[in-house]
Scaffold this active site. Structure first.
Site, PDB file in Angstrom:
ATOM      1  N   ASP A 238      80.324  15.011 -54.953  1.00 31.61           N
ATOM      2  CA  ASP A 238      80.872  14.900 -56.311  1.00 31.61           C
ATOM      3  C   ASP A 238      81.479  16.212 -56.778  1.00 31.61           C
ATOM      4  O   ASP A 238      82.379  16.226 -57.617  1.00 31.61           O
ATOM      5  CB  ASP A 238      79.795  14.426 -57.282  1.00 31.61           C
ATOM      6  CG  ASP A 238      79.466  12.966 -57.003  1.00 31.61           C
ATOM      7  OD1 ASP A 238      78.609  12.712 -56.143  1.00 31.61           O
ATOM      8  OD2 ASP A 238      80.128  12.097 -57.596  1.00 31.61           O
ATOM      9  N   LYS A 249      74.931  12.488 -54.774  1.00 27.98           N
ATOM     10  CA  LYS A 249      73.902  11.573 -55.315  1.00 27.98           C
ATOM     11  C   LYS A 249      72.486  12.090 -55.076  1.00 27.98           C
ATOM     12  O   LYS A 249      72.166  12.587 -53.997  1.00 27.98           O
ATOM     13  CB  LYS A 249      74.116  10.191 -54.670  1.00 27.98           C
ATOM     14  CG  LYS A 249      73.176   9.096 -55.097  1.00 27.98           C
ATOM     15  CD  LYS A 249      73.075   8.916 -56.595  1.00 27.98           C
ATOM     16  CE  LYS A 249      74.417   8.734 -57.283  1.00 27.98           C
ATOM     17  NZ  LYS A 249      74.330   8.952 -58.752  1.00 27.98           N
TER      18      LYS A 249
HETATM   19  O1  MRU Z   1      76.770   8.061 -59.690  1.00 29.65           O
HETATM   20  P1  MRU Z   1      77.843   7.650 -58.728  1.00 29.65           P
HETATM   21  O2  MRU Z   1      77.634   6.293 -58.140  1.00 29.65           O
HETATM   22  O3  MRU Z   1      79.223   7.855 -59.298  1.00 29.65           O
HETATM   23  O4  MRU Z   1      77.679   8.704 -57.542  1.00 29.65           O
HETATM   24  C1  MRU Z   1      78.529   8.601 -56.424  1.00 29.65           C
HETATM   25  C2  MRU Z   1      78.197   9.571 -55.359  1.00 29.65           C
HETATM   26  O5  MRU Z   1      77.324  10.404 -55.492  1.00 29.65           O
HETATM   27  C3  MRU Z   1      79.051   9.557 -54.135  1.00 29.65           C
HETATM   28  O6  MRU Z   1      78.310   9.937 -53.013  1.00 29.65           O
HETATM   29  C4  MRU Z   1      80.211  10.547 -54.337  1.00 29.65           C
HETATM   30  O7  MRU Z   1      80.923  10.272 -55.511  1.00 29.65           O
HETATM   31  C5  MRU Z   1      81.146  10.576 -53.204  1.00 29.65           C
HETATM   32  S1  MRU Z   1      81.838   9.010 -52.928  1.00 29.65           S
HETATM   33  C6  MRU Z   1      83.351   9.024 -52.416  1.00 29.65           C
END
Ligand code: MRU
Length: 346
Positions: A238, A249
């Site tokens: 992220d 995550k």
């Molecule tokens: O809370 P989310 O579902 O938006 O978190 C998503 C993630 O942590 C993914 O691993 C991350 O965005 C990379 S996905 C292309």
């Protein structure tokens, strides 16, 4: 290969697959103005760093469309408000701020044009962000596939597939590529408490594509890693700091520690738009805390007693020392991260 249309913009409406409802229901959520887009990002109708970025870009298009009849000064004031609202919809995934800044800069560069022409430019730019994301993912998938051996078993966390991007995916894009190039892979997908992106979304994508796989409770990963059942771990990101520290995550850090203890390669798969070139380490990354109900309830059913307090961070930071490499659309970056990440700056 089945095409999953996570995001679609047509006739001034943004259509999103409602990821809150999958896999039980396949429903489309319509955004008719930027406030709907703000809600969709906040409530996780759409989620995943690259998908959030592209969605926000179309949010800016919807704002410009709404303010098309305003005088120029008022157009700029209202756009500023819309850009700020969208920018604050979620704090951790930097692709959101990247997309908003790209739009802000574009508006600034074209400020002498008519409101109508600025709107046209904004729309063109959102379409470019949309198209670029798929191209980027396909090129990451090709680079990533180089480290996947024949018959590999891959462990992944959260959802990093077509649903988390405009299409194809990041870590799951590498999985797709390996599968379709005959690598004969097997995937273990962590269910990813508390929002269950793995159990609900990754599992859905794996089933759609008929990729050999099993869903596991998060707690199973350590045993599989210790027992030599996992050849490589692939996760998304992220926000990546310039020293390589990576927010992803919640649960990713724990996996990285176990991977390091048992010498299992641990790779991040992320586009360069996920790198925050303004920060030096992961300590500077804001970690989103989400509602307690994500932990106390499952599908609206309370599983924890009334009165219990909850700590619910949505992300954690994996230190660069635990990362074997970062797979980007420009190639695989390894330590020394500082030097090699800065060389990726456009
Ligand atoms: O809370 P989310 O579902 O938006 O978190 C998503 C993630 O942590 C993914 O691993 C991350 O965005 C990379 S996905 C292309």
């Amino acid at each position: 290969m089945k095409e999953i249309r996570t995001i679609e913009f047509k006739d001034d409406i943004l259509y999103l697959i409602d990821q809150r409802k999958l896999p039980g229901k396949y429903e489309i959520f319509q955004c008719r103005d930027y406030r709907d887009v703000d809600f969709a990002i906040k409530d996780m109708v759409v989620r995943g760093a690259p998908a959030i970025g592209a969605t926000a870009a179309y949010g800016v298009v919807l704002a410009a469309r709404e303010f098309l009849t305003e005088e120029k000064d008022s157009f700029f004031t209202k756009m500023e408000e819309a850009l700020n609202t969208l920018n604050n919809s979620r704090p951790t995934a930097v692709n959101l701020m990247w997309a908003i800044k790209r739009m802000k800069d574009l508006i600034e560069e074209n400020k002498e044009l008519s409101v109508e022409s600025i709107y046209e430019e904004i729309k063109k730019e959102a379409d470019i962000i949309f198209t670029e994301d798929i191209e980027t993912n396909k090129s990451m998938a090709k680079h990533g596939n180089e480290i996947i051996g024949k018959g590999y078993t891959i462990l992944t966390h959260c959802n990093t597939g077509a649903l988390a991007t405009v299409g194809y995916g990041t870590a799951l894009g590498v999985v797709r590529e390996a599968h379709y190039t005959g690598k004969d892979i097997f995937v273990y997908a962590d269910e990813t408490r508390p929002r269950l992106q793995g159990g609900r979304l990754t599992a859905w994508e794996l089933v759609q594509e008929e990729i050999p796989s099993k869903l596991i409770a998060d707690n199973v990963a350590a045993t599989l890693i210790r027992d030599g059942e996992i050849d490589v771990i692939l996760v998304g990101a992220d926000r990546i700091a310039t020293n390589g520290d990576t927010a992803n995550k919640i649960g990713t850090f724990m996996l990285s520690v176990i991977a390091k203890a048992y010498n299992v390669p641990f790779y991040i798969v992320a586009p360069t738009t996920t790198i925050d070139f303004d920060i030096e380490t992961g300590k500077e990354i804001e970690i989103e805390e989400r509602d307690a109900s994500e932990v106390t309830h499952i599908d609206g059913v309370r599983i924890a007693p009334e009165g219990i307090e909850v700590y619910n961070p949505a992300f954690d930071v994996t230190p660069w020392e635990n990362i074997s490499g970062i797979i980007t659309e420009k190639g695989i970056v390894r330590a020394p991260y500082k030097e090699n990440i800065l060389s990726l700056r456009r």
